[in-house]
Structure formats: structure tokens, C-alpha cells
Design a protein around this motif. Structure first.
Motif, PDB file in Angstrom:
ATOM      1  N   PRO A  43       0.797  -1.230   0.000  1.00  0.00           N
ATOM      2  CA  PRO A  43       0.000   0.000   0.000  1.00  0.00           C
ATOM      3  C   PRO A  43       0.827   1.276   0.000  1.00  0.00           C
ATOM      4  N   GLU A  44       2.126   1.179   0.280  1.00  0.00           N
ATOM      5  CA  GLU A  44       2.941   2.382   0.407  1.00  0.00           C
ATOM      6  C   GLU A  44       4.177   2.381  -0.479  1.00  0.00           C
ATOM      7  N   ALA A  45       4.961   1.308  -0.448  1.00  0.00           N
ATOM      8  CA  ALA A  45       6.227   1.294  -1.183  1.00  0.00           C
ATOM      9  C   ALA A  45       6.003   1.130  -2.683  1.00  0.00           C
ATOM     10  N   PRO A  46       6.798   1.809  -3.505  1.00  0.00           N
ATOM     11  CA  PRO A  46       6.693   1.618  -4.953  1.00  0.00           C
ATOM     12  C   PRO A  46       7.344   0.304  -5.371  1.00  0.00           C
ATOM     13  N   THR A  47       7.046  -0.118  -6.564  1.00  0.00           N
ATOM     14  CA  THR A  47       7.688  -1.309  -7.122  1.00  0.00           C
ATOM     15  C   THR A  47       9.199  -1.094  -7.198  1.00  0.00           C
ATOM     16  N   GLY A  48       9.953  -2.137  -6.862  1.00  0.00           N
ATOM     17  CA  GLY A  48      11.405  -2.037  -6.950  1.00  0.00           C
ATOM     18  C   GLY A  48      11.852  -1.724  -8.372  1.00  0.00           C
ATOM     19  N   THR A  49      12.942  -0.985  -8.484  1.00  0.00           N
ATOM     20  CA  THR A  49      13.476  -0.606  -9.789  1.00  0.00           C
ATOM     21  C   THR A  49      14.978  -0.838  -9.811  1.00  0.00           C
ATOM     22  N   VAL A  50      15.457  -1.429 -10.901  1.00  0.00           N
ATOM     23  CA  VAL A  50      16.888  -1.645 -11.084  1.00  0.00           C
ATOM     24  C   VAL A  50      17.305  -1.011 -12.401  1.00  0.00           C
ATOM     25  N   ILE A  51      18.296  -0.141 -12.346  1.00  0.00           N
ATOM     26  CA  ILE A  51      18.886   0.407 -13.558  1.00  0.00           C
ATOM     27  C   ILE A  51      20.069  -0.478 -13.930  1.00  0.00           C
ATOM     28  N   CYS A  52      20.002  -1.089 -15.108  1.00  0.00           N
ATOM     29  CA  CYS A  52      21.038  -2.016 -15.583  1.00  0.00           C
ATOM     30  C   CYS A  52      21.872  -1.308 -16.642  1.00  0.00           C
ATOM     31  N   LEU A  53      23.108  -1.015 -16.322  1.00  0.00           N
ATOM     32  CA  LEU A  53      24.028  -0.401 -17.278  1.00  0.00           C
ATOM     33  C   LEU A  53      24.789  -1.521 -17.971  1.00  0.00           C
ATOM     34  N   VAL A  54      24.521  -1.700 -19.247  1.00  0.00           N
ATOM     35  CA  VAL A  54      25.067  -2.831 -19.992  1.00  0.00           C
ATOM     36  C   VAL A  54      26.075  -2.344 -21.017  1.00  0.00           C
ATOM     37  N   ASP A  55      27.316  -2.828 -20.901  1.00  0.00           N
ATOM     38  CA  ASP A  55      28.351  -2.507 -21.887  1.00  0.00           C
ATOM     39  C   ASP A  55      28.005  -3.199 -23.190  1.00  0.00           C
ATOM     40  N   ASN A  56      27.786  -2.414 -24.236  1.00  0.00           N
ATOM     41  CA  ASN A  56      27.364  -2.964 -25.518  1.00  0.00           C
ATOM     42  C   ASN A  56      28.543  -3.494 -26.331  1.00  0.00           C
ATOM     43  N   GLY A  57      29.686  -3.665 -25.684  1.00  0.00           N
ATOM     44  CA  GLY A  57      30.841  -4.245 -26.359  1.00  0.00           C
ATOM     45  C   GLY A  57      30.785  -5.757 -26.346  1.00  0.00           C
ATOM     46  N   ALA A  58      31.935  -6.379 -26.490  1.00  0.00           N
ATOM     47  CA  ALA A  58      31.972  -7.836 -26.651  1.00  0.00           C
ATOM     48  C   ALA A  58      31.537  -8.580 -25.400  1.00  0.00           C
ATOM     49  N   SER A  59      31.755  -8.006 -24.212  1.00  0.00           N
ATOM     50  CA  SER A  59      31.482  -8.743 -22.980  1.00  0.00           C
ATOM     51  C   SER A  59      30.022  -8.739 -22.586  1.00  0.00           C
ATOM     52  N   GLY A  60      29.299  -7.696 -22.915  1.00  0.00           N
ATOM     53  CA  GLY A  60      27.917  -7.580 -22.453  1.00  0.00           C
ATOM     54  C   GLY A  60      27.824  -7.462 -20.946  1.00  0.00           C
ATOM     55  N   GLU A  61      28.912  -7.072 -20.276  1.00  0.00           N
ATOM     56  CA  GLU A  61      28.935  -7.000 -18.816  1.00  0.00           C
ATOM     57  C   GLU A  61      27.989  -5.914 -18.340  1.00  0.00           C
ATOM     58  N   ARG A  62      27.465  -6.081 -17.089  1.00  0.00           N
ATOM     59  CA  ARG A  62      26.483  -5.131 -16.603  1.00  0.00           C
ATOM     60  C   ARG A  62      26.777  -4.703 -15.176  1.00  0.00           C
ATOM     61  N   THR A  63      26.265  -3.481 -14.869  1.00  0.00           N
ATOM     62  CA  THR A  63      26.358  -2.913 -13.538  1.00  0.00           C
ATOM     63  C   THR A  63      24.952  -2.517 -13.110  1.00  0.00           C
ATOM     64  N   PHE A  64      24.598  -2.801 -11.840  1.00  0.00           N
ATOM     65  CA  PHE A  64      23.241  -2.568 -11.380  1.00  0.00           C
ATOM     66  C   PHE A  64      23.192  -1.408 -10.381  1.00  0.00           C
ATOM     67  N   LEU A  65      22.175  -0.564 -10.517  1.00  0.00           N
ATOM     68  CA  LEU A  65      21.798   0.425  -9.511  1.00  0.00           C
ATOM     69  C   LEU A  65      20.425  -0.007  -9.006  1.00  0.00           C
ATOM     70  N   THR A  66      20.321  -0.356  -7.732  1.00  0.00           N
ATOM     71  CA  THR A  66      19.148  -1.064  -7.235  1.00  0.00           C
ATOM     72  C   THR A  66      18.385  -0.255  -6.192  1.00  0.00           C
ATOM     73  N   ASP A  67      17.090  -0.067  -6.452  1.00  0.00           N
ATOM     74  CA  ASP A  67      16.144   0.453  -5.453  1.00  0.00           C
ATOM     75  C   ASP A  67      15.137  -0.663  -5.213  1.00  0.00           C
ATOM     76  N   SER A  68      15.279  -1.384  -4.109  1.00  0.00           N
ATOM     77  CA  SER A  68      14.489  -2.595  -3.886  1.00  0.00           C
ATOM     78  C   SER A  68      13.000  -2.312  -3.717  1.00  0.00           C
ATOM     79  N   GLY A  69      12.650  -1.143  -3.233  1.00  0.00           N
ATOM     80  CA  GLY A  69      11.245  -0.774  -3.112  1.00  0.00           C
ATOM     81  C   GLY A  69      10.430  -1.832  -2.380  1.00  0.00           C
TER      82      GLY A  69
END
Length: 336
Positions: A116-142
Motif C-alpha cells: 500500500p505504500e512502497a513503490p515497485t522495486g526498480t533496477v537500472i542495468c548499465l550494460v556494456d554494448n561491447g563484446a562482454s555484455g557485462e552489466r552494472t546494477f543500480l538497485t532500489d528494492s522498493g
């Protein structure tokens, strides 16, 4: 009758979790359902090429897609095994209807608690579009980590052969309390439990000893390479998997492009190779492995065969955008 118990009987969603139909013998019926308890979040995936430009703009392709480790595992389990899969999770009012539609479209039975109060959790996924496809997460669990004991009913285990806990549940007080209640229920029913530790960063904050204490009685541990090494203090993932298997009956360490290790009774029993893939986005690859692995176990596969199914799903996952498999008529590279 509590809201959770009422929804457990009807299979409804909205204010409390829902259980499945059928009877649950000790250990769950053969070929029964998979119940996943875990996080449901909104992923904002930003694919960029090269390093981020600090203090100014970086060109990226940005999409909004449904995510969450628990939800992703459930969707991949359905996609890879066609099993009866149920998901207990918590979302905010802002995106509850969208997430329920997306899970249903993937074949998952959504048992969503609306916070009733908290928003849905949101994760920003920063994905390197190079050969590795590696990612970094910024997480708001909500709302995702606001699951609490009141959201649980033992009736949720009716018809369930296996239960899977997303490791993110171990990283907040209310969801840790839920974990304890769930494990007590599964022990009384004889339902096997698996756990994916989920995040080396959050594990460090929680503490290794605390995490292992909370996991007492878990049957299957599915750590990544980094998580296995962190949990043991050993630099070699094979040594780490072997050590962990002295504490858990089965350990399956996910090594990404190096495949997976299957360990039991203090020794690595198999090294399953990865399948070749061209990475576009590695978000959710571990969830794909876990979903396929659990679906295969429920279907009667042994651990090594199930790990091969997991590696195959992981290879397919990294070639897609977002952490979910395709659904009928749904493009997973489009936003909501």
C-alpha cells in the motif's frame, strides 16, 4: 481466515499470496509445482558502448522491461520445462497490474502482494554494448524486499514439489523473517529448498556467517563464481564449491562462460561446459540457469543433466535484452 489463506485457496492475486491446488505429500508430488519466493522489479536497461562519460551525456539504447531475480527464475522455469510455476512476490500499486500481466503471459501463476505504500522495486542495468555484455546494477528494492511473514501461508505449499528462494530476500529484515517462516514450513512438509545468493555486494554487507546461518537446512545452493568464493574465502571456484558442499547437500556454482560446477559431499562431481553464445545483455543469465536447472530437477533429471539444461538456457539468455525469455506475441526488447 487471513487474507493469505483466503488467496491460497482461491489462487487470486492482489492483497496477498496465493497457493496452488492439489495435495502435498511429504516432499511434494512427483512432477509437482515449483514455488518461487522472491523479487519482482522493473528493469531499466541502458545499453552503451565504451566507458560512461562522467559529467555529460553517454549515448545509450534504453528500454523498460519486467525483471527481478525471483520473477526471472520463474519465467525461465516455465519456458524451459513447461512446469507449473508459481511466484510469491511484492510490488507497488504503480506497476502491479503490468507485472501481473507480464508474468501471466510468461505462463507463471502470479501470487503478488500489493504494497500500500512502497513503490515497485526498480533496477537500472548499465550494460556494456561491447563484446562482454557485462552489466552494472543500480538497485532500489522498493516493495520487493517488504515481503513479510504475514504474506505467507503453509497452504502455499499445496501441490509444490520444490521451493526456490531468491537470495535478495536475505538482505532486509522483514523478508529475512519471511525466510525463517518459509523454511519452517518446508521442513514440516519435507519440501526441498534451493537458494541463489543473488549478490556478492549485498552478501558482504550482510556477512557470510549470517547468510550461512540463515540458510541452514537448504538443500541446493546455486552461487555465482564470485558468491562461492566470497562465501568460503577461497580464490578457486572449484575449491569453493567443494567446501560449500560440506554444508549443503548439493552445490551448483555458475561460472558464466566457463559453465558450471556440480559439487556434493565435499567434492566437485562434474564440470559442465558452457554453450557458445554471442552476448548482447548478460542480465538474468544466472536466473535463466537457475530456472532451467530447477525445471529439469522437477522433471526427474539428475544434477549434472539439470546443470546442462541450465547452461543451455544461460547461453540463450545472454543473446536477449532483459532477463526474461520470450513470450508468445511479446518482444522482450520493448518497454512497457
Amino acid at each position: 481466515m487471513s487474507d493469505t489463506e483466503r488467496h491460497a485457496e482461491t489462487g487470486g492475486a492482489g492483497t496477498a499470496g496465493a497457493g496452488g491446488a492439489g495435495t502435498a505429500g511429504r516432499g511434494g508430488p512427483a512432477g509437482g509445482a515449483l514455488l518461487v519466493v522472491g523479487d519482482v522489479v522493473t528493469d531499466v536497461v541502458a545499453r552503451h558502448r565504451g566507458p560512461l562519460a562522467a559529467g555529460t551525456d553517454t549515448v545509450a539504447a534504453v528500454r523498460t522491461v519486467p525483471g527481478g531475480a525471483g520473477a526471472n527464475v520463474a519465467c525461465w522455469a516455465v519456458h524451459e520445462g513447461g512446469t507449473d510455476v508459481r511466484l510469491l512476490g511484492r510490488v507497488g500499486r504503480d506497476a502491479a497490474a503490468w507485472h501481473e500481466r507480464e508474468l501471466t503471459a510468461s505462463g507463471v501463476r502470479p501470487l503478488l502482494v500489493t504494497d500500500p505504500e512502497a513503490p515497485t522495486g526498480t533496477v537500472i542495468c548499465l550494460v556494456d554494448n561491447g563484446a562482454s555484455g557485462e552489466r552494472t546494477f543500480l538497485t532500489d528494492s522498493g516493495a520487493s524486499l517488504q515481503l513479510a511473514p504475514d504474506d505467507w501461508s503453509p497452504a502455499l505449499l499445496d501441490g509444490v514439489a520444490r521451493l526456490h528462494l531468491s537470495g535478495y530476500l536475505f538482505f532486509s529484515g522483514s523478508s529475512r523473517a519471511l525466510v525463517s517462516v518459509v523454511l519452517e514450513s518446508t521442513r514440516s512438509r519435507g519440501v526441498p529448498v534451493s537458494v541463489d545468493p543473488a549478490s556478492a555486494g549485498f552478501l558482504t554487507e550482510l556477512g557470510v556467517d549470517r547468510f550461512l546461518e540463515l540458510c541452514a537446512g537448504v538443500d541446493v545452493l546455486l552461487p555465482s563464481r564470485d558468491e562461492a568464493c566470497l562465501l568460503t574465502g577461497l580464490p578457486d571456484p572449484a575449491d569453493a564449491a567443494a567446501k560449500l558442499s560440506r554444508h549443503f547437500p548439493l552445490v551448483v556454482a555458475k561460472l558464466g562462460s566457463d559453465g558450471a560446477l556440480v559439487a556434493r559431499s565435499g567434492a566437485v562431481r562434474a564440470h559442465v561446459p558452457a554453450l557458445p553464445a554471442t552476448p548482447r545483455d548478460t542480465t538474468g543469465a544466472g536466473d535463466a540457469f537457475t530456472g532451467a536447472f530447477l525445471a529439469a530437477l522437477i522433471a526427474g533429471a539428475g544434477p549434472e543433466e539439470a546443470a546442462r539444461a541450465g547452461c543451455a538456457a544461460g547461453a540463450r539468455a545472454v543473446e536477449r535484452i532483459g532477463g526474461r525469455p520470450p513470450t508468445n506475441g511479446t518482444r522482450r526488447d520493448e518497454g512497457k
